[in-house]
Write a protein that holds these residues in place. Structure first.
Motif, PDB file in Angstrom:
ATOM      1  N   UNK A 186      25.977  59.237  37.024  1.00  9.58           N
ATOM      2  CA  UNK A 186      25.121  58.084  37.337  1.00  9.58           C
ATOM      3  C   UNK A 186      25.378  57.455  38.700  1.00  9.58           C
ATOM      4  N   UNK A 187      26.646  57.403  39.128  1.00  7.26           N
ATOM      5  CA  UNK A 187      26.921  56.788  40.427  1.00  7.26           C
ATOM      6  C   UNK A 187      26.311  57.588  41.568  1.00  7.26           C
ATOM      7  N   UNK A 188      26.280  58.913  41.440  1.00  4.74           N
ATOM      8  CA  UNK A 188      25.694  59.754  42.482  1.00  4.74           C
ATOM      9  C   UNK A 188      24.166  59.650  42.456  1.00  4.74           C
ATOM     10  N   UNK A 189      23.584  59.684  41.260  1.00  2.00           N
ATOM     11  CA  UNK A 189      22.135  59.505  41.148  1.00  2.00           C
ATOM     12  C   UNK A 189      21.721  58.148  41.708  1.00  2.00           C
ATOM     13  N   UNK A 190      22.539  57.139  41.474  1.00  2.00           N
ATOM     14  CA  UNK A 190      22.253  55.812  42.006  1.00  2.00           C
ATOM     15  C   UNK A 190      22.288  55.828  43.529  1.00  2.00           C
ATOM     16  N   UNK A 191      23.312  56.461  44.096  1.00  2.00           N
ATOM     17  CA  UNK A 191      23.385  56.565  45.553  1.00  2.00           C
ATOM     18  C   UNK A 191      22.174  57.297  46.121  1.00  2.00           C
ATOM     19  N   UNK A 192      21.751  58.360  45.438  1.00  2.00           N
ATOM     20  CA  UNK A 192      20.591  59.111  45.908  1.00  2.00           C
ATOM     21  C   UNK A 192      19.349  58.227  45.876  1.00  2.00           C
ATOM     22  N   UNK A 193      19.207  57.453  44.808  1.00  2.00           N
ATOM     23  CA  UNK A 193      18.084  56.535  44.742  1.00  2.00           C
ATOM     24  C   UNK A 193      18.123  55.495  45.843  1.00  2.00           C
ATOM     25  N   UNK A 194      19.300  54.939  46.111  1.00  2.00           N
ATOM     26  CA  UNK A 194      19.411  53.934  47.162  1.00  2.00           C
ATOM     27  C   UNK A 194      19.168  54.528  48.543  1.00  2.00           C
ATOM     28  N   UNK A 195      19.471  55.808  48.698  1.00  2.00           N
ATOM     29  CA  UNK A 195      19.172  56.479  49.960  1.00  2.00           C
ATOM     30  C   UNK A 195      17.672  56.465  50.227  1.00  2.00           C
ATOM     31  N   UNK A 196      16.890  56.727  49.181  1.00  2.00           N
ATOM     32  CA  UNK A 196      15.436  56.686  49.333  1.00  2.00           C
ATOM     33  C   UNK A 196      14.936  55.264  49.534  1.00  2.00           C
ATOM     34  N   UNK A 197      15.601  54.297  48.911  1.00  2.00           N
ATOM     35  CA  UNK A 197      15.208  52.910  49.132  1.00  2.00           C
ATOM     36  C   UNK A 197      15.374  52.531  50.604  1.00  2.00           C
ATOM     37  N   UNK A 198      16.454  53.002  51.217  1.00  2.00           N
ATOM     38  CA  UNK A 198      16.712  52.677  52.617  1.00  2.00           C
ATOM     39  C   UNK A 198      15.639  53.222  53.552  1.00  2.00           C
ATOM     40  N   UNK A 199      14.960  54.295  53.149  1.00  2.00           N
ATOM     41  CA  UNK A 199      13.884  54.834  53.974  1.00  2.00           C
ATOM     42  C   UNK A 199      12.517  54.439  53.431  1.00  2.00           C
ATOM     43  N   UNK A 200      12.504  53.399  52.576  1.00  2.91           N
ATOM     44  CA  UNK A 200      11.289  52.736  52.107  1.00  2.91           C
ATOM     45  C   UNK A 200      10.486  53.544  51.095  1.00  2.91           C
ATOM     46  N   UNK A 201      11.053  54.604  50.585  1.00  4.52           N
ATOM     47  CA  UNK A 201      10.359  55.372  49.545  1.00  4.52           C
ATOM     48  C   UNK A 201      10.774  54.776  48.203  1.00  4.52           C
ATOM     49  N   UNK A 202      10.139  53.667  47.849  1.00  3.56           N
ATOM     50  CA  UNK A 202      10.580  52.892  46.690  1.00  3.56           C
ATOM     51  C   UNK A 202      10.297  53.594  45.377  1.00  3.56           C
ATOM     52  N   UNK A 203       9.206  54.338  45.294  1.00  2.47           N
ATOM     53  CA  UNK A 203       8.880  55.022  44.041  1.00  2.47           C
ATOM     54  C   UNK A 203       9.893  56.116  43.732  1.00  2.47           C
ATOM     55  N   UNK A 204      10.260  56.899  44.752  1.00  2.00           N
ATOM     56  CA  UNK A 204      11.281  57.924  44.529  1.00  2.00           C
ATOM     57  C   UNK A 204      12.618  57.276  44.211  1.00  2.00           C
ATOM     58  N   UNK A 205      12.916  56.179  44.900  1.00  2.00           N
ATOM     59  CA  UNK A 205      14.156  55.455  44.622  1.00  2.00           C
ATOM     60  C   UNK A 205      14.201  55.025  43.162  1.00  2.00           C
ATOM     61  N   UNK A 206      13.112  54.469  42.673  1.00  2.00           N
ATOM     62  CA  UNK A 206      13.080  54.020  41.282  1.00  2.00           C
ATOM     63  C   UNK A 206      13.278  55.193  40.313  1.00  2.00           C
ATOM     64  N   UNK A 207      12.681  56.339  40.627  1.00  2.00           N
ATOM     65  CA  UNK A 207      12.816  57.509  39.749  1.00  2.00           C
ATOM     66  C   UNK A 207      14.281  57.900  39.586  1.00  2.00           C
ATOM     67  N   UNK A 208      15.002  58.019  40.700  1.00  2.00           N
ATOM     68  CA  UNK A 208      16.416  58.395  40.621  1.00  2.00           C
ATOM     69  C   UNK A 208      17.261  57.303  39.964  1.00  2.00           C
ATOM     70  N   UNK A 209      16.929  56.039  40.255  1.00  2.00           N
ATOM     71  CA  UNK A 209      17.712  54.945  39.688  1.00  2.00           C
ATOM     72  C   UNK A 209      17.479  54.812  38.183  1.00  2.00           C
ATOM     73  N   UNK A 210      16.258  55.078  37.734  1.00  2.00           N
ATOM     74  CA  UNK A 210      16.007  55.073  36.287  1.00  2.00           C
ATOM     75  C   UNK A 210      16.788  56.198  35.616  1.00  2.00           C
ATOM     76  N   UNK A 211      16.826  57.343  36.264  1.00  2.00           N
ATOM     77  CA  UNK A 211      17.599  58.454  35.724  1.00  2.00           C
ATOM     78  C   UNK A 211      19.076  58.085  35.664  1.00  2.00           C
ATOM     79  N   UNK A 212      19.569  57.447  36.726  1.00  2.00           N
ATOM     80  CA  UNK A 212      20.976  57.035  36.760  1.00  2.00           C
ATOM     81  C   UNK A 212      21.284  56.045  35.635  1.00  2.00           C
ATOM     82  N   UNK A 213      20.393  55.064  35.465  1.00  2.00           N
ATOM     83  CA  UNK A 213      20.622  54.023  34.465  1.00  2.00           C
ATOM     84  C   UNK A 213      20.580  54.567  33.033  1.00  2.00           C
ATOM     85  N   UNK A 214      19.891  55.696  32.837  1.00  2.00           N
ATOM     86  CA  UNK A 214      19.756  56.264  31.495  1.00  2.00           C
ATOM     87  C   UNK A 214      20.931  57.153  31.106  1.00  2.00           C
TER      88      UNK A 214
END
Length: 272
Positions: free
Chosen positions: A177-205
């Motif tokens: 989960x910590x790696x999936x979260x980092x991957x999601x935040x990486x996409x957030x930093x480049x403004x791809x919020x939908x992809x960020x949410x996808x990875x972060x939801x996966x991390x949270x689950x």
């Protein structure tokens, strides 16, 4: 955008409580065997460090600091003390502690990893990359170090390289989960919020996902304008004090010079 630059700095320099972060090999949690340079509990408290409030963390840092001062060559005391100092925002002092620990234990992988983490928290990103690289061994790669390297690369704006490190970490530790979260935040930093949410939801689950993962998910959702949903997530599994700190942080990020509303409205799947 100034908001992105400011947030990128917060990601490495923030504490675990009340701040949403990219994980440099993880904040201190009860899963201490899977975090580098972190402690789950202190000898003076039966409570996990991740569940302590700011006052308790400062008290724990003072207690562990006395143990370290009595014997600066004590490897574990140094690691524990530096971790608590980072969690209370005393990044320069944490770096000074880890510099001393690294002198006494120059070939210790865990020490080098924690030293790199402290360098990154203090803003010495290029030096941190070098230190993390020295801690890694090609024949027995460590997923935590891969993820930490990715987090540092993200702070430097090198998102393509960062995501490659996260994927290498996931090859070694699938669904971590910590790696999936980092991957999601990486996409957030480049403004791809939908992809960020996808990875972060996966991390949270994932089993073992901690509160910091859910707080990152709350941020990604909030930036898309779904603040009520974000606030609900931000308040889960936290003390009232921690929840209020995170909600206040969310509100601040979303209102700061309108930068985050602009980020959300500009979300067009950019993954540069």
């Amino acid at each position: 955008m100034a908001g992105i630059s400011s947030f990128r700095k917060r990601l490495v320099r923030g504490t675990c409580l009340g701040v949403l972060v990219l994980s440099l090999a993880g904040c201190a949690t009860t899963r201490s065997n899977e975090t580098t340079g972190s402690i789950a509990r202190t000898s003076s408290s039966s409570r996990p460090v991740a569940e302590m409030n700011a006052t308790e963390l400062r008290s724990a840092a003072e207690s562990v600091g006395k143990t370290y001062a009595a014997n600066p060559k004590d490897r574990q005391a140094g690691l524990d003390y530096a971790n608590l100092l980072r969690m209370t925002g005393r990044n320069d002092q944490a770096l000074a502690v880890m510099q001393q620990v690294a002198i006494f234990h120059p070939a210790d992988r865990e020490v080098l990893a924690a030293y790199g983490k402290s360098q990154a928290a203090a803003g010495q990103l290029e030096q941190a990359l070098s230190t993390i690289g020295r801690a890694q061994t090609p024949d027995l790669p460590d997923w935590k170090l891969k993820s930490a390297e990715g987090a540092i690369l993200d702070q430097l704006g090198r998102s393509t390289e960062a995501r490659q490190r996260y994927r290498e970490a996931l090859d070694l530790k699938p669904n971590e989960p910590s790696v999936l979260s980092n991957l999601g935040m990486s996409y957030l930093l480049t403004r791809d919020l939908r992809t960020a949410e996808t990875y972060l939801r996966s991390a949270a689950s994932q089993p073992g996902a901690d509160s910091s993962v859910r707080q990152n998910l709350a941020l990604a959702i909030g930036l898309q304008g779904r603040f009520q949903e974000a606030e609900t997530i931000a308040r889960q599994e936290l003390t009232a004090e921690q929840a209020e700190a995170n909600v206040a942080y969310l509100r601040g990020m979303l209102s700061q010079q309108n930068s985050w509303q602009k980020l959300a409205s500009n979300d067009s799947g950019n993954t540069n």
